[in-house]
Design a protein around this motif. Structure first.
Motif, PDB file in Angstrom:
ATOM      1  N   VAL A 279       0.890  -1.164   0.000  1.00 54.31           N
ATOM      2  CA  VAL A 279       0.000   0.000   0.000  1.00 54.31           C
ATOM      3  C   VAL A 279       0.924   1.208   0.000  1.00 54.31           C
ATOM      4  O   VAL A 279       1.703   1.408   0.936  1.00 54.31           O
ATOM      5  N   ALA A 280       0.864   1.986  -1.062  1.00 53.78           N
ATOM      6  CA  ALA A 280       1.850   3.059  -1.230  1.00 53.78           C
ATOM      7  C   ALA A 280       1.746   4.119  -0.132  1.00 53.78           C
ATOM      8  O   ALA A 280       2.748   4.706   0.271  1.00 53.78           O
ATOM      9  N   ARG A 281       0.534   4.378   0.347  1.00 49.64           N
ATOM     10  CA  ARG A 281       0.361   5.399   1.407  1.00 49.64           C
ATOM     11  C   ARG A 281      -0.243   4.770   2.634  1.00 49.64           C
ATOM     12  O   ARG A 281      -1.344   4.209   2.570  1.00 49.64           O
ATOM     13  N   TRP A 282       0.438   4.893   3.750  1.00 54.56           N
ATOM     14  CA  TRP A 282      -0.101   4.389   5.025  1.00 54.56           C
ATOM     15  C   TRP A 282      -0.689   5.527   5.862  1.00 54.56           C
ATOM     16  O   TRP A 282      -1.335   5.270   6.880  1.00 54.56           O
ATOM     17  N   HIS A 283      -0.439   6.748   5.481  1.00 53.11           N
ATOM     18  CA  HIS A 283      -0.943   7.852   6.316  1.00 53.11           C
ATOM     19  C   HIS A 283      -1.277   9.070   5.459  1.00 53.11           C
ATOM     20  O   HIS A 283      -0.715   9.259   4.369  1.00 53.11           O
ATOM     21  N   CYS A 318       7.183   6.743  17.779  1.00 55.18           N
ATOM     22  CA  CYS A 318       7.344   7.836  16.810  1.00 55.18           C
ATOM     23  C   CYS A 318       6.494   9.042  17.227  1.00 55.18           C
ATOM     24  O   CYS A 318       6.944  10.194  17.153  1.00 55.18           O
ATOM     25  N   LEU A 319       5.264   8.780  17.681  1.00 54.04           N
ATOM     26  CA  LEU A 319       4.396   9.889  18.110  1.00 54.04           C
ATOM     27  C   LEU A 319       4.958  10.567  19.353  1.00 54.04           C
ATOM     28  O   LEU A 319       4.870  11.784  19.518  1.00 54.04           O
ATOM     29  N   GLU A 327       5.369  14.424  11.095  1.00 54.96           N
ATOM     30  CA  GLU A 327       6.731  13.863  11.183  1.00 54.96           C
ATOM     31  C   GLU A 327       6.703  12.466  11.800  1.00 54.96           C
ATOM     32  O   GLU A 327       7.445  11.569  11.368  1.00 54.96           O
ATOM     33  N   ALA A 328       5.837  12.285  12.800  1.00 53.81           N
ATOM     34  CA  ALA A 328       5.760  10.977  13.471  1.00 53.81           C
ATOM     35  C   ALA A 328       5.283   9.902  12.493  1.00 53.81           C
ATOM     36  O   ALA A 328       5.837   8.802  12.438  1.00 53.81           O
ATOM     37  N   LEU A 329       4.252  10.240  11.714  1.00 51.66           N
ATOM     38  CA  LEU A 329       3.693   9.229  10.806  1.00 51.66           C
ATOM     39  C   LEU A 329       4.683   8.916   9.678  1.00 51.66           C
ATOM     40  O   LEU A 329       4.788   7.770   9.226  1.00 51.66           O
ATOM     41  N   THR A 330       5.426   9.917   9.251  1.00 56.92           N
ATOM     42  CA  THR A 330       6.466   9.678   8.241  1.00 56.92           C
ATOM     43  C   THR A 330       7.571   8.790   8.821  1.00 56.92           C
ATOM     44  O   THR A 330       8.053   7.863   8.159  1.00 56.92           O
ATOM     45  N   ARG A 336       9.158   1.127   9.235  1.00 59.59           N
ATOM     46  CA  ARG A 336       8.482  -0.161   9.093  1.00 59.59           C
ATOM     47  C   ARG A 336       8.442  -0.732   7.677  1.00 59.59           C
ATOM     48  O   ARG A 336       8.388  -1.947   7.498  1.00 59.59           O
ATOM     49  N   ARG A 337       8.431   0.112   6.663  1.00 60.96           N
ATOM     50  CA  ARG A 337       8.029  -0.341   5.332  1.00 60.96           C
ATOM     51  C   ARG A 337       8.911  -1.442   4.752  1.00 60.96           C
ATOM     52  O   ARG A 337       8.414  -2.493   4.313  1.00 60.96           O
ATOM     53  N   ALA A 338      10.220  -1.246   4.769  1.00 61.89           N
ATOM     54  CA  ALA A 338      11.087  -2.230   4.106  1.00 61.89           C
ATOM     55  C   ALA A 338      10.929  -3.604   4.767  1.00 61.89           C
ATOM     56  O   ALA A 338      10.806  -4.628   4.089  1.00 61.89           O
ATOM     57  N   ARG A 339      10.913  -3.595   6.082  1.00 57.54           N
ATOM     58  CA  ARG A 339      10.812  -4.873   6.807  1.00 57.54           C
ATOM     59  C   ARG A 339       9.501  -5.597   6.499  1.00 57.54           C
ATOM     60  O   ARG A 339       9.500  -6.776   6.148  1.00 57.54           O
ATOM     61  N   VAL A 340       8.380  -4.905   6.621  1.00 54.56           N
ATOM     62  CA  VAL A 340       7.105  -5.619   6.470  1.00 54.56           C
ATOM     63  C   VAL A 340       6.887  -6.059   5.023  1.00 54.56           C
ATOM     64  O   VAL A 340       6.370  -7.156   4.769  1.00 54.56           O
ATOM     65  N   GLU A 341       7.319  -5.238   4.068  1.00 54.50           N
ATOM     66  CA  GLU A 341       7.108  -5.643   2.662  1.00 54.50           C
ATOM     67  C   GLU A 341       7.975  -6.856   2.325  1.00 54.50           C
ATOM     68  O   GLU A 341       7.574  -7.729   1.545  1.00 54.50           O
ATOM     69  N   ARG A 342       9.155  -6.935   2.935  1.00 57.43           N
ATOM     70  CA  ARG A 342      10.020  -8.091   2.699  1.00 57.43           C
ATOM     71  C   ARG A 342       9.384  -9.355   3.301  1.00 57.43           C
ATOM     72  O   ARG A 342       9.444 -10.443   2.729  1.00 57.43           O
ATOM     73  N   ILE A 343       8.727  -9.193   4.444  1.00 62.61           N
ATOM     74  CA  ILE A 343       8.082 -10.357   5.072  1.00 62.61           C
ATOM     75  C   ILE A 343       6.845 -10.777   4.285  1.00 62.61           C
ATOM     76  O   ILE A 343       6.580 -11.975   4.113  1.00 62.61           O
ATOM     77  N   VAL A 344       6.090  -9.809   3.770  1.00 60.38           N
ATOM     78  CA  VAL A 344       4.934 -10.177   2.939  1.00 60.38           C
ATOM     79  C   VAL A 344       5.411 -10.966   1.710  1.00 60.38           C
ATOM     80  O   VAL A 344       4.810 -11.979   1.326  1.00 60.38           O
TER      81      VAL A 344
END
Ligand code: FAD
Length: 407
Positions: A279-283, A318-319, A327-330, A336-344
Motif C-alpha cells: 500500500v503506497a500510502r499508510w498515512h 514515533c508519536l 513527522e511521526a507518521l512519516t 516499518r516499510r522495508a521490513r514488512v514488505e520483505r516479510i509479505v
C-alpha cells in the motif's frame, strides 16, 4: 492528544496500550460485540511479537491462553522428513514462540486495555471517516460521531481507514490456498506427536499442519490449493461435509493427518487466504494504518500478528518522539516499510511452496529437502523473528539487532 483506534483485533488494543504508555489518550472502537475468545483459527506468535508485548507490559497475557512452540518439522507425502527448523530466535528467557487462538489474544488485549482505564467500545462499527489537517471525525453505524486528534486504522485487511487514506490502493489478493482449521480433542495421536512442534506435511493434494497441546488435544489446519471458494460454495456443504472432503484430500498421505481430521471438529472452514503486499500510502493528514490494514502477510509467513504488535510499539514511540504528527507518521512509515514488505514477499513464496506443481512426489520431496537445507534455513530466516523493536528513545530502524552472531 486523543487517538481514535479503529479495530479491536491484535493491532488495535496493542496500539492503545502503546499510545497510553506514550502519554496519548486512546479510544478503541471495535465493530463486534465482546467475543468469548473462542472463534476462528489458532496461530503462533513468534518471538519478535512476544518481545513487542513485553515492551507493553503485556507478555504475561499469553501464558494462560497459549502453549509453547519451538520447532517446525516438515515431512513429505510419504512421511519422509524434508527438514526441521526452529520457530525463530528465542527471547532471553529461552521462549521461542507461543501458539494460541487469535481471538483469545484479541480478547486478552482488550481486557488488559480496559483494566488500564482505556475506553474500549464494542458494537462500534465505524462507517465513515472525515479527515481534516488538524483532526478526524468518525461516524459509527448508529449515526453517532466521535472526534479525535489522530485516527489509527487497525481495522484489518479490508480496512475502511486504508480506503479513506488511499482510495486507489489495490485490495488484498487471494494467494491460491483455501484454509481450514480444527481441533481433535483428547486423542492418543497427541502423545505420538513430539511436544512443542508443528508437524507439517507437504501432502500430495493439500498442505497439513498439526500441533499437540499440553492438554492432550491436537490443533491442526489444512491448506487446499485451488480457486477461491465462493460464499455459495461454502454454504453448500455443512462443516461435517467439508471435513469429509478434507479427509479425502489427505487420505493418500502418510502420517496422522486424515485420522486427525476424521476424528476432529472444524473451527474454521473454506476461508480464502489473502495477503496485502504493498500500500503506497499508510498515512494522510492525521490518519494512519497499522497491522493487516497496512500490510497483511499470508498466514504461511506466521508473522501477521507479530508485525501488528511491532507496528503498535513503533507508532507510539514515533508519536512520542517526533515534533509533529506528520513527522511521526512519516518516521513510522520509514521505520516499518522495508521490513514488512520483505516479510509479505517471503510469506507469498511460502504459500506458493504449498501448491504442488507438476513434478511427481519424489521430485518435489527432493527439491524441498534442498530448499530446507540451503535456502529457507534458521540462519536465513533469523532476520524475521530476531528483530526487536525498541521502546527507548532513538531512531527505530529495521536492523536485525537480536540475531545470533554471524547470522
Ligand atoms: C488462518 C490464519 C492463520 C494465521 N496465522 C498466523 C500466525 O501463525 N502468526 C501470526 O503472527 N499471524 C498469523 N495470522 C495473521 C494474523 O491473524 C493477523 O495478521 C492479525 O490478526 C492482524 O491483526 P490486526 O489487528 O491488524 O487485524 P485483525 O485481527 O483482522 O483485527 C481487525 C479488527 O478490526 C475490526 N474492524 C474492522 N473494520 C472495522 C470498522 N469499520 N469499525 C470497527 N472495527 C472494525 C474487526 O472486527 C477486527 O476485530 C494468521 C491469519 C490467518 C487468517
Amino acid at each position: 492528544m486523543k487517538a481514535l483506534v479503529v479495530g479491536g483485533g491484535i493491532a488495535g488494543p496493542a496500539a492503545a496500550l502503546a499510545l497510553q504508555q506514550a502519554g496519548i489518550e486512546p479510544v478503541v472502537l471495535e465493530a463486534w460485540p465482546r467475543s468469548d475468545g473462542e472463534a476462528g483459527s489458532w496461530f503462533t506468535l513468534a518471538s519478535n511479537g512476544l518481545h513487542a508485548l513485553d515492551l507493553l507490559g503485556a507478555r504475561h497475557l499469553v501464558a494462560p491462553i497459549g502453549f509453547p512452540s519451538e520447532r517446525n518439522v516438515m515431512v513429505g507425502a510419504t512421511g519422509r522428513v524434508l527438514g526441521t527448523m526452529s520457530l525463530g530466535v528465542p527471547l532471553d528467557d529461552g521462549t521461542v514462540a507461543v501458539t494460541m487462538k487469535r481471538s483469545r489474544l484479541a480478547a486478552a488485549l482488550l481486557d488488559e486495555a480496559g483494566r488500564r482505564g482505556i475506553d474500549v467500545r464494542h458494537d462500534s462499527r465505524v462507517v465513515h471517516v472525515a479527515s481534516r489537517p488538524d483532526g478526524v471525525t468518525v461516524t459509527l453505524e448508529d449515526g453517532s460521531t466521535l472526534e479525535g486528534d489522530l485516527l489509527v486504522g487497525a481495522d484489518g485487511v479490508r480496512s475502511l481507514v486504508r480506503r479513506t487514506i488511499h482510495p486507489e490502493a489495490a485490495p488484498a489478493r487471494y494467494v491460491g490456498l483455501t484454509n481450514f482449521g480444527g481441533i481433535t480433542e483428547a486423542t492418543s495421536i497427541a502423545g505420538a506427536l513430539p511436544a512443542r512442534e508443528w508437524h507439517f506435511v507437504f501432502g500430495s493434494r493439500a498442505f497439513f499442519g498439526a500441533h499437540p497441546t499440553p492438554d492432550g488435544d491436537v490443533v491442526w489446519f489444512v491448506n487446499v490449493p485451488g480457486p477461491a471458494i465462493t460464499p455459495a460454495e461454502r454454504a453448500a456443504r455443512t462443516p461435517e461435509q467439508w471435513r469429509d472432503h478434507l479427509e479425502g484430500l489427505l487420505a493418500a498421505d502418510a502420517g496422522p493427518a486424515a485420522d486427525l481430521v476424521r476424528s476432529g471438529r472444524l473451527e474454521l472452514w473454506a476461508d480464502n487466504t489473502q495477503d496485502l503486499p504493498r500500500v503506497a500510502r499508510w498515512h494522510r493528514d492525521r490518519m494512519v494504518v497499522i497491522g493487516d490494514a497496512a500490510h497483511a502477510p499470508s498466514p504461511s509467513s506466521g508473522q501477521g500478528a507479530a508485525l501488528a504488535l511491532e507496528d503498535a510499539v513503533v507508532l507510539a514511540t514515533c508519536l512520542r518522539d517526533a515534533g509533529t504528527v506528520e513527522e511521526a507518521l512519516t518516521a513510522y512509515d520509514t521505520a516499518r516499510r522495508a521490513r514488512v514488505e520483505r516479510i509479505v514477499a517471503a510469506g507469498a513464496r511460502s504459500s506458493s511452496s504449498k501448491i504442488p506443481g507438476r513434478a511427481g512426489r519424489a521430485v518435489r520431496d527432493a527439491m524441498m529437502r534442498l530448499v530446507f537445507r540451503f535456502v529457507v534455513t534458521e540462519r536465513s530466516s533469523a532476520w524475521i523473528t530476531g528483530h526487536r523493536v525498541r521502546w527507548e528513545p532513538g531512531e527505530q530502524t529495521a536492523e536485525e539487532s537480536a540475531l545470533p552472531s554471524g547470522a
